[in-house]
Design a protein around this motif. Sequence first.
Motif, PDB file in Angstrom:
ATOM      1  N   LEU A 154       1.168  -1.314   0.189  1.00 40.10           N
ATOM      2  CA  LEU A 154      -0.003  -0.023   0.082  1.00 40.10           C
ATOM      3  C   LEU A 154       1.293   1.139  -0.353  1.00 40.10           C
ATOM      4  N   THR A 160      -3.191   0.425  -3.550  1.00 46.58           N
ATOM      5  CA  THR A 160      -2.613  -0.306  -3.635  1.00 46.58           C
ATOM      6  C   THR A 160      -1.736  -0.072  -4.857  1.00 46.58           C
ATOM      7  N   ARG A 245     -13.200 -14.888  -6.636  1.00 48.52           N
ATOM      8  CA  ARG A 245     -12.524 -15.033  -5.511  1.00 48.52           C
ATOM      9  C   ARG A 245     -13.923 -16.109  -4.797  1.00 48.52           C
ATOM     10  N   ALA A 246     -13.596 -16.726  -3.146  1.00 49.33           N
ATOM     11  CA  ALA A 246     -14.603 -17.265  -3.349  1.00 49.33           C
ATOM     12  C   ALA A 246     -14.700 -17.160  -1.953  1.00 49.33           C
ATOM     13  N   ALA A 247     -15.879 -17.511  -1.100  1.00 48.04           N
ATOM     14  CA  ALA A 247     -16.778 -16.951  -0.412  1.00 48.04           C
ATOM     15  C   ALA A 247     -17.680 -18.388   0.540  1.00 48.04           C
ATOM     16  N   ASP A 343     -14.016 -19.029   4.941  1.00 41.88           N
ATOM     17  CA  ASP A 343     -14.468 -16.716   5.266  1.00 41.88           C
ATOM     18  C   ASP A 343     -13.762 -16.619   6.060  1.00 41.88           C
ATOM     19  N   TYR A 346      -9.639 -17.315   5.677  1.00 42.04           N
ATOM     20  CA  TYR A 346      -9.487 -16.074   5.171  1.00 42.04           C
ATOM     21  C   TYR A 346      -9.257 -14.579   5.289  1.00 42.04           C
ATOM     22  N   ARG A 347     -10.023 -14.580   6.710  1.00 41.65           N
ATOM     23  CA  ARG A 347     -10.131 -13.338   7.963  1.00 41.65           C
ATOM     24  C   ARG A 347      -9.094 -13.495   8.272  1.00 41.65           C
ATOM     25  N   GLY A 348      -8.451 -14.876   8.887  1.00 41.20           N
ATOM     26  CA  GLY A 348      -7.426 -15.262   9.870  1.00 41.20           C
ATOM     27  C   GLY A 348      -7.692 -15.231  10.978  1.00 41.20           C
ATOM     28  N   ALA A 349      -9.254 -15.593  11.274  1.00 45.24           N
ATOM     29  CA  ALA A 349     -10.114 -16.349  12.115  1.00 45.24           C
ATOM     30  C   ALA A 349      -9.559 -17.208  12.536  1.00 45.24           C
TER      31      ALA A 349
ATOM     32  N   PRO B 125      -7.589  -4.606   1.750  1.00 46.32           N
ATOM     33  CA  PRO B 125      -6.797  -4.951   0.149  1.00 46.32           C
ATOM     34  C   PRO B 125      -6.220  -6.044   0.061  1.00 46.32           C
ATOM     35  N   TYR B 127      -7.957  -8.943   0.238  1.00 50.02           N
ATOM     36  CA  TYR B 127      -8.347 -10.312   1.054  1.00 50.02           C
ATOM     37  C   TYR B 127      -8.524 -10.946  -0.647  1.00 50.02           C
ATOM     38  N   GLY B 129     -11.488 -13.338  -0.361  1.00 48.19           N
ATOM     39  CA  GLY B 129     -12.399 -13.915  -0.308  1.00 48.19           C
ATOM     40  C   GLY B 129     -13.287 -12.723  -1.366  1.00 48.19           C
ATOM     41  N   ARG B 130     -14.065 -13.549  -1.307  1.00 49.09           N
ATOM     42  CA  ARG B 130     -15.758 -12.575  -2.000  1.00 49.09           C
ATOM     43  C   ARG B 130     -15.488 -11.374  -1.031  1.00 49.09           C
ATOM     44  N   LEU B 132     -19.585  -9.658  -0.021  1.00 50.81           N
ATOM     45  CA  LEU B 132     -20.375  -9.723  -0.067  1.00 50.81           C
ATOM     46  C   LEU B 132     -21.081  -8.664   0.504  1.00 50.81           C
ATOM     47  N   VAL B 220     -19.073  -7.734   9.629  1.00 49.54           N
ATOM     48  CA  VAL B 220     -17.918  -8.438  10.292  1.00 49.54           C
ATOM     49  C   VAL B 220     -16.877  -7.669  10.954  1.00 49.54           C
ATOM     50  N   TYR B 224      -6.954  -7.022  14.602  1.00 47.90           N
ATOM     51  CA  TYR B 224      -6.236  -7.115  14.085  1.00 47.90           C
ATOM     52  C   TYR B 224      -4.022  -6.369  14.402  1.00 47.90           C
ATOM     53  N   TYR B 234      -2.823  -9.573   8.782  1.00 50.12           N
ATOM     54  CA  TYR B 234      -4.485  -9.806   8.531  1.00 50.12           C
ATOM     55  C   TYR B 234      -4.812 -11.399   8.441  1.00 50.12           C
ATOM     56  N   ALA B 237      -6.108 -12.479  12.995  1.00 46.48           N
ATOM     57  CA  ALA B 237      -7.705 -12.223  13.891  1.00 46.48           C
ATOM     58  C   ALA B 237      -7.143 -12.457  15.378  1.00 46.48           C
ATOM     59  N   TYR B 256     -15.505  -5.917   7.855  1.00 45.81           N
ATOM     60  CA  TYR B 256     -15.822  -6.565   6.275  1.00 45.81           C
ATOM     61  C   TYR B 256     -17.510  -6.278   6.233  1.00 45.81           C
ATOM     62  N   ARG B 262     -13.556   2.690   2.480  1.00 46.47           N
ATOM     63  CA  ARG B 262     -11.927   2.235   3.459  1.00 46.47           C
ATOM     64  C   ARG B 262     -12.280   2.502   4.917  1.00 46.47           C
TER      65      ARG B 262
END
Lengths: 417, 340
Positions: A154, A160, A245-247, A343, A346-349, B125, B127, B129-130, B132, B220, B224, B234, B237, B256, B262
């Motif tokens: 960034l 980006t 991109r997947a969910a 999901d 991807y969020r690191g959770a 940025p 990310y 995943g999709r 939503l 959501v 972080y 990222y 979490a 999310y 932003r």
Amino acid sequence: MNRTRIIRYIALGIIFVVLIALGIWYATLSGRTASIERLGEARGFGEAIPSFGESIGSTFENIATGISAGQSSPQAGDEGGEPPTLWQASAVPVAGIGFVGSSSPTMRFVEKATGYVFEVDPRSGSVRRLSNTLIPKVQEALIAQSGAILLRYLDDSGRTSTFSGMLATSTDTGPLAGRELPKLISSIAFSPNGSEVFYIVPDGTGAFSGVRARADGTQQKKMISTALSGWKVTWGADGIVLSQRAASGIPGHAYAIAETSGATEPLAGGVPGLLTLPGPRPGEVLYSAASGNTIDTYARAGKNAATLSLPIRTLAEKCAWNPAVVLEILCAAPQTIPPHYLDNWYRGATHTLDVWWRIDAARGTAEQLQSATSEVFGSDPLSGASDVMGPIIDARGEYLAFLDAKDESLWLLRLRP
Amino acid sequence: MRRLSVHIVALALVVPGVSYAQLSLISGGGLSISASPALPAPGEVVRLSAESFVADLSRSTIYWYKDASPVGEGGTIEVRTGEAGESETYTAEASNDEGIVATGSITIRPASAEIVWESDALVPPFYRGRALPGPGTRVRAEANVRFKRSDGSFIPPSDIVYSWERNGKELAGVSGRGKSRISVPAPLLFSTDKLSVFAESMDRAYAAEAHALIPSTDTVLVLYLDHPLFGVRYTQALAPETTLAETEATLAAIPYFAEAARPDDSKLLYRWAVNGRVVESDPEEPDRITLSADGSNGFAFLELALEHATNWFEASKSAWQITLSNNVDGLFSDPFRSSQ
């Protein structure tokens, strides 16, 4: 007389009070300074300046030993004996990895904190720094087999940015020469030989363009126009492949793009949580479906071959095709699938402990990598297991490299003696 | 589908004998042939059924032919369509003791179409995943339609007429020639929208339809560590109970799928509280908070409430128990400290 004495007493009293106040102030200031120094040391201000003239420096040199305490990681720069079957090549967070060349396996990685490029000799375990161009906080890095490098980060405005570079020399530490590609690229991939790139970028009208260009960003050619930015780009034997991109539970589609005409052909579609991993030969593809706690993994050995359901449950992003063995895939599969896995991952959770499997994509069978796991982990195959992210295999099929999503550390697994 | 039925009847009556892709029609001989699905994709199994109002089919035998080659008999047969652009004509003949009493044919040109979509909601940025559709966001959708001509070329989107529907209601304003892309509001909370598109070539020789189910999604809130060296981590979490091996830490919240470009968007209203006390957030970085263990036991019960300045549906809350301590092996070890 009395008045003079009184005045003297008052004056002495004032001086005494002032001295006491000065003493308290000094003690407070001194304590504060010590506190600031302690905090400064904690943040690394007391560390020696990296010796940029050496082959090793920066975050890796300064803190690798601290982070990797207790782990069997060879010391950077060591030229000692052969490393273990599975070893940690970098304890500090890594932005991207890639094998370069095809004669002898050589791996390169980009340090996240500095953007410095390092080279690992998997056979000796030696690690040395190749670049001294500082690009802080690199979020993502791609390394082509040719040695071309893309650093993604960034800029000061939070946009980006992508820097395309090539090392001036592969023998000494030197600058990473290159240029910036357009801003706001959402996804990018190298061509198989690393000479070109394909990326998705806003076109200024609210839509997005798929652009093919030389790796240095010149000779741009718009190949496609799309309403979406959320594509993952791969470029392999089937040409350019765009996967949505997947969910979890949301159907996704993947398309192959003709490299000359830009025509799109569906590769897979309507699959919930679709992730695709094209193989090294045309028509080969591994894909996974994710919905809630359910993960299914499939492989197709060729364009007209039947799609086979694999006996492991893992995400395509935890797998790598072995370029040296026809229709062989290595996959890291979680022991258990956590709730809302895709999901949350991807969020690191959420993080998993993965076990390696060798897949025969022709038969749809899988066998656990018993030898490697027993040698490395002993009787407990999970004692040192990682949450595998983005594995790659060198052209000779000798080594597998991957990042551990828990801490973005870099690991190398020897596949052949 | 109502629209398609109208097409079928009108065309069958006005220009009998003309082949239309995937449409059933009476071809002179009194036999009506229907296909299910009416708009098949390449390689899809299609059920062909013959009906007649002029011949008594119960006393007849129906023979099916594909390009003059017999493919079956009976009132209904199942066939698999060819590749996109392949035109296949099936003919049915009903005959009895007196000979052929009725005939009909259908031409199938398989075409494929699907809707791809994403939301313009906030995701960090890089990310993977999709994005939503959170409350108040918009959904970008595109119909990918492939009408392959017999010469192998594709009809461009600009020569295709798109008819969009949302939950069965026609979206006339965004439908029309070349309108392959639309932007619609995200579904209301706890609901799922059905987005449909019917695509037809200008000469009506090709048609296809597709639909997509778009569920609403809640914002959501994820927290972080914003590391001074590595940036926002990222991939890690913070769990509801987290110990950080730091004496001071800056934490970044990512809402999310919120309606924002932003995380520090001025329309997002962050309300931070530490150990029950509301903390003023930095106007420059309202999405971040710095915790320091100096002069305390290092424990912080951190609460975050998120609202939106113009979107009343946005209301998210979350809480974390965070311990800052340099004496433990936490999730994030301080590399400098541990190396000493």
